[in-house]
Design a protein around this motif. Sequence first.
Motif, PDB file in Angstrom:
ATOM      1  N   UNK A 227     -11.450  25.977  -4.577  1.00 46.35           N
ATOM      2  CA  UNK A 227     -12.810  26.500  -4.737  1.00 46.35           C
ATOM      3  C   UNK A 227     -13.692  24.899  -4.397  1.00 46.35           C
ATOM      4  N   UNK A 228     -14.698  25.271  -3.655  1.00 42.51           N
ATOM      5  CA  UNK A 228     -15.607  24.146  -3.151  1.00 42.51           C
ATOM      6  C   UNK A 228     -16.825  24.270  -4.161  1.00 42.51           C
ATOM      7  N   UNK A 229     -17.060  23.293  -4.990  1.00 44.44           N
ATOM      8  CA  UNK A 229     -18.292  23.431  -5.747  1.00 44.44           C
ATOM      9  C   UNK A 229     -19.707  23.436  -4.831  1.00 44.44           C
ATOM     10  N   UNK A 230     -20.604  24.123  -5.599  1.00 41.93           N
ATOM     11  CA  UNK A 230     -21.474  24.205  -4.954  1.00 41.93           C
ATOM     12  C   UNK A 230     -22.408  22.913  -4.953  1.00 41.93           C
ATOM     13  N   UNK A 231     -22.339  22.149  -5.950  1.00 43.60           N
ATOM     14  CA  UNK A 231     -22.840  20.665  -6.065  1.00 43.60           C
ATOM     15  C   UNK A 231     -22.386  19.839  -4.886  1.00 43.60           C
TER      16      UNK A 231
ATOM     17  N   UNK B  38     -24.295  20.710  -1.846  1.00 43.05           N
ATOM     18  CA  UNK B  38     -25.519  20.400  -1.835  1.00 43.05           C
ATOM     19  C   UNK B  38     -25.512  18.774  -1.632  1.00 43.05           C
ATOM     20  N   UNK B  39     -24.902  18.006  -2.353  1.00 41.86           N
ATOM     21  CA  UNK B  39     -24.636  16.568  -2.294  1.00 41.86           C
ATOM     22  C   UNK B  39     -24.471  16.407  -0.632  1.00 41.86           C
ATOM     23  N   UNK B  40     -23.575  17.048   0.051  1.00 46.00           N
ATOM     24  CA  UNK B  40     -23.200  16.910   1.511  1.00 46.00           C
ATOM     25  C   UNK B  40     -24.299  16.979   2.198  1.00 46.00           C
TER      26      UNK B  40
ATOM     27  N   UNK C 119     -26.406  27.054  -0.243  1.00 42.74           N
ATOM     28  CA  UNK C 119     -24.803  26.753  -0.503  1.00 42.74           C
ATOM     29  C   UNK C 119     -23.837  27.894  -0.720  1.00 42.74           C
ATOM     30  N   UNK C 120     -24.160  28.726  -1.481  1.00 39.84           N
ATOM     31  CA  UNK C 120     -23.532  29.931  -1.742  1.00 39.84           C
ATOM     32  C   UNK C 120     -23.133  30.826  -0.453  1.00 39.84           C
ATOM     33  N   UNK C 121     -23.905  30.998   0.383  1.00 40.82           N
ATOM     34  CA  UNK C 121     -23.645  31.809   1.493  1.00 40.82           C
ATOM     35  C   UNK C 121     -22.670  31.045   2.496  1.00 40.82           C
ATOM     36  N   UNK C 122     -22.679  29.625   2.324  1.00 46.09           N
ATOM     37  CA  UNK C 122     -21.656  28.810   3.142  1.00 46.09           C
ATOM     38  C   UNK C 122     -20.244  29.146   2.703  1.00 46.09           C
TER      39      UNK C 122
ATOM     40  N   UNK D  40     -14.614  16.488   5.675  1.00 49.85           N
ATOM     41  CA  UNK D  40     -13.693  17.179   4.737  1.00 49.85           C
ATOM     42  C   UNK D  40     -14.181  18.664   3.972  1.00 49.85           C
ATOM     43  N   UNK D  41     -15.519  18.460   3.556  1.00 50.83           N
ATOM     44  CA  UNK D  41     -16.288  19.475   2.939  1.00 50.83           C
ATOM     45  C   UNK D  41     -16.513  20.687   3.674  1.00 50.83           C
ATOM     46  N   UNK D  42     -16.791  20.478   4.873  1.00 50.79           N
ATOM     47  CA  UNK D  42     -16.845  21.720   5.881  1.00 50.79           C
ATOM     48  C   UNK D  42     -15.612  22.192   6.280  1.00 50.79           C
ATOM     49  N   UNK D  43     -14.529  21.097   6.554  1.00 51.60           N
ATOM     50  CA  UNK D  43     -13.169  21.696   6.879  1.00 51.60           C
ATOM     51  C   UNK D  43     -12.752  22.468   5.786  1.00 51.60           C
ATOM     52  N   UNK D  44     -12.763  22.196   4.789  1.00 51.82           N
ATOM     53  CA  UNK D  44     -12.203  22.963   3.441  1.00 51.82           C
ATOM     54  C   UNK D  44     -13.163  24.187   3.161  1.00 51.82           C
ATOM     55  N   UNK D  45     -14.384  24.301   3.477  1.00 51.28           N
ATOM     56  CA  UNK D  45     -14.927  25.592   3.355  1.00 51.28           C
ATOM     57  C   UNK D  45     -14.682  26.321   4.633  1.00 51.28           C
TER      58      UNK D  45
END
Length: 147
Positions: free
Chosen positions: A4-8, A11-13, A71-74, A130-135
Amino acid sequence: MKFNISIWLIVIGGIGQIFTALIYPYIRHRVFDWYNDVKQLKPLNQEIAKTYGRYIQGLNFSFGLIAILIPSYLKEQSPLAIALTGLIAAYWVGKVATQIAYYPMYEIPKKQIFKIGGYFMNGLFILFALVYSLLTIHNCIGFFNHN
């Protein structure tokens, strides 16, 4: 595989992406003397270069706004979430690959602030990739497990 990728973190990204959009003109002007280089081009090529610069700035800002506002929609594992996070991941992975492949060949001013800034910006680019690849992976796994 479940993660799971955290919402925070999203948002930081997003904040980081807006920062890159806002700092972009300063980097072009102060670090790379970009405007003087562009003046050496033919007028049409000058406008093309400026337009691409604005595209980059606009995309960074837009991706950041999306990450901050929704962010939750992502991470909702829908086809649209897969498409959007995949697009953003490809953008940032491409940016990191370009940084690694081409930028070391060029001379960057030796001031300490620019050296530190370069490490910071590269760290941000890697974070975004990293964040978007993991998402994207998260969204694909969820979508294909449910269908």
